[in-house]
Design a protein around this motif. Structure first.
Motif, short mmCIF file in Angstrom:
data_model
loop_
_atom_site.label_atom_id
_atom_site.label_comp_id
_atom_site.label_asym_id
_atom_site.label_seq_id
_atom_site.Cartn_x
_atom_site.Cartn_y
_atom_site.Cartn_z
N THR A 1 0.85 -1.18 0.00
CA THR A 1 0.00 0.00 0.00
C THR A 1 0.89 1.24 0.00
N PRO A 2 0.74 2.13 -0.98
CA PRO A 2 1.60 3.32 -1.04
C PRO A 2 1.47 4.18 0.21
N ASP A 3 2.60 4.58 0.75
CA ASP A 3 2.68 5.53 1.88
C ASP A 3 2.08 5.02 3.19
N VAL A 4 1.69 3.76 3.28
CA VAL A 4 1.12 3.23 4.52
C VAL A 4 1.80 1.90 4.84
N ASP A 5 2.80 1.92 5.70
CA ASP A 5 3.49 0.69 6.11
C ASP A 5 3.98 -0.14 4.93
N THR A 6 4.41 0.48 3.86
CA THR A 6 4.89 -0.25 2.69
C THR A 6 5.98 -1.22 3.10
N GLY A 7 5.83 -2.46 2.70
CA GLY A 7 6.80 -3.50 3.02
C GLY A 7 6.44 -4.31 4.25
N ARG A 8 5.46 -3.84 5.02
CA ARG A 8 5.04 -4.60 6.21
C ARG A 8 4.71 -6.02 5.77
N THR A 9 5.15 -6.98 6.56
CA THR A 9 4.96 -8.39 6.26
C THR A 9 4.15 -9.01 7.40
N PHE A 10 3.16 -9.80 7.05
CA PHE A 10 2.31 -10.37 8.09
C PHE A 10 1.72 -11.69 7.63
N ASN B 1 -9.26 -15.36 10.30
CA ASN B 1 -8.86 -14.35 11.28
C ASN B 1 -8.38 -13.04 10.70
N GLY B 2 -8.09 -12.99 9.42
CA GLY B 2 -7.63 -11.77 8.78
C GLY B 2 -6.15 -11.51 8.97
N ALA B 3 -5.79 -10.24 8.83
CA ALA B 3 -4.39 -9.82 8.89
C ALA B 3 -3.82 -9.97 10.28
N ASP B 4 -2.52 -10.20 10.33
CA ASP B 4 -1.78 -10.30 11.59
C ASP B 4 -2.29 -11.42 12.48
N ALA B 5 -2.86 -12.45 11.88
CA ALA B 5 -3.44 -13.53 12.67
C ALA B 5 -2.42 -14.17 13.60
N MET B 6 -1.18 -14.29 13.15
CA MET B 6 -0.17 -14.94 13.98
C MET B 6 1.10 -14.12 14.12
N GLY B 7 1.32 -13.15 13.27
CA GLY B 7 2.55 -12.38 13.35
C GLY B 7 2.57 -11.25 12.37
N SER B 8 3.38 -10.23 12.71
CA SER B 8 3.54 -9.07 11.84
C SER B 8 4.94 -8.51 12.04
N TRP B 9 5.56 -8.10 10.94
CA TRP B 9 6.91 -7.55 10.96
C TRP B 9 6.96 -6.31 10.09
N THR B 10 7.95 -5.45 10.31
CA THR B 10 8.08 -4.23 9.50
C THR B 10 8.44 -4.57 8.06
#
Length: 116
Positions: A58-67, A73-82
């Motif tokens: 997503t441009p300009d919003v946490d670009t590169g965030r990995t989850f 359960n949707g996003a970040d169900a088990m983990g999230s990283w920058t």
């Protein structure tokens, strides 16, 4: 599932599968639950139970965030990283320290990791 097992139960997929999964998930969300999936998400690795390791573009919003994303359960169900770098660094630290990662234990077999 084939391919390189990046994280417990998640295998990296080839470009054709990434594109196909992204199209299918976008179409499914558009038809049933638009908030369930974002068109800027790239499903980089697939799990056996329908989940994905996703990179957010997503441009300009946490670009590169990995989850980790799961259909139930949707996003970040088990983990999230920058980003992938942080994910790989965390995984490396766990492996070097002999600690479980994402609530999964493992053993070293023939120079490789076998997740339990």
């Amino acid at each position: 599932m084939g391919g390189f097992q990046l994280a417990p139960a998640y295998w990296l997929t080839d470009a054709a599968r990434v594109a196909g999964d992204a199209s299918r998930l976008t179409a499914t969300a558009r038809g049933s639950n638009p908030e369930a999936w974002d068109v800027h998400w790239v499903p980089l690795a697939a799990g056996r139970c329908g989940g994905y390791l996703v990179v957010d573009h997503t441009p300009d919003v946490d670009t590169g965030r990995t989850f980790l994303w799961e259909p139930e359960n949707g996003a970040d169900a088990m983990g999230s990283w920058t980003g992938l770098e942080e994910l790989c660094s965390e995984l490396r630290s766990a492996l070097l320290g002999g600690a479980p990662w994402l609530d999964n234990s493992y053993q070293m077999v023939d120079g490789g990791v076998e997740w339990e």
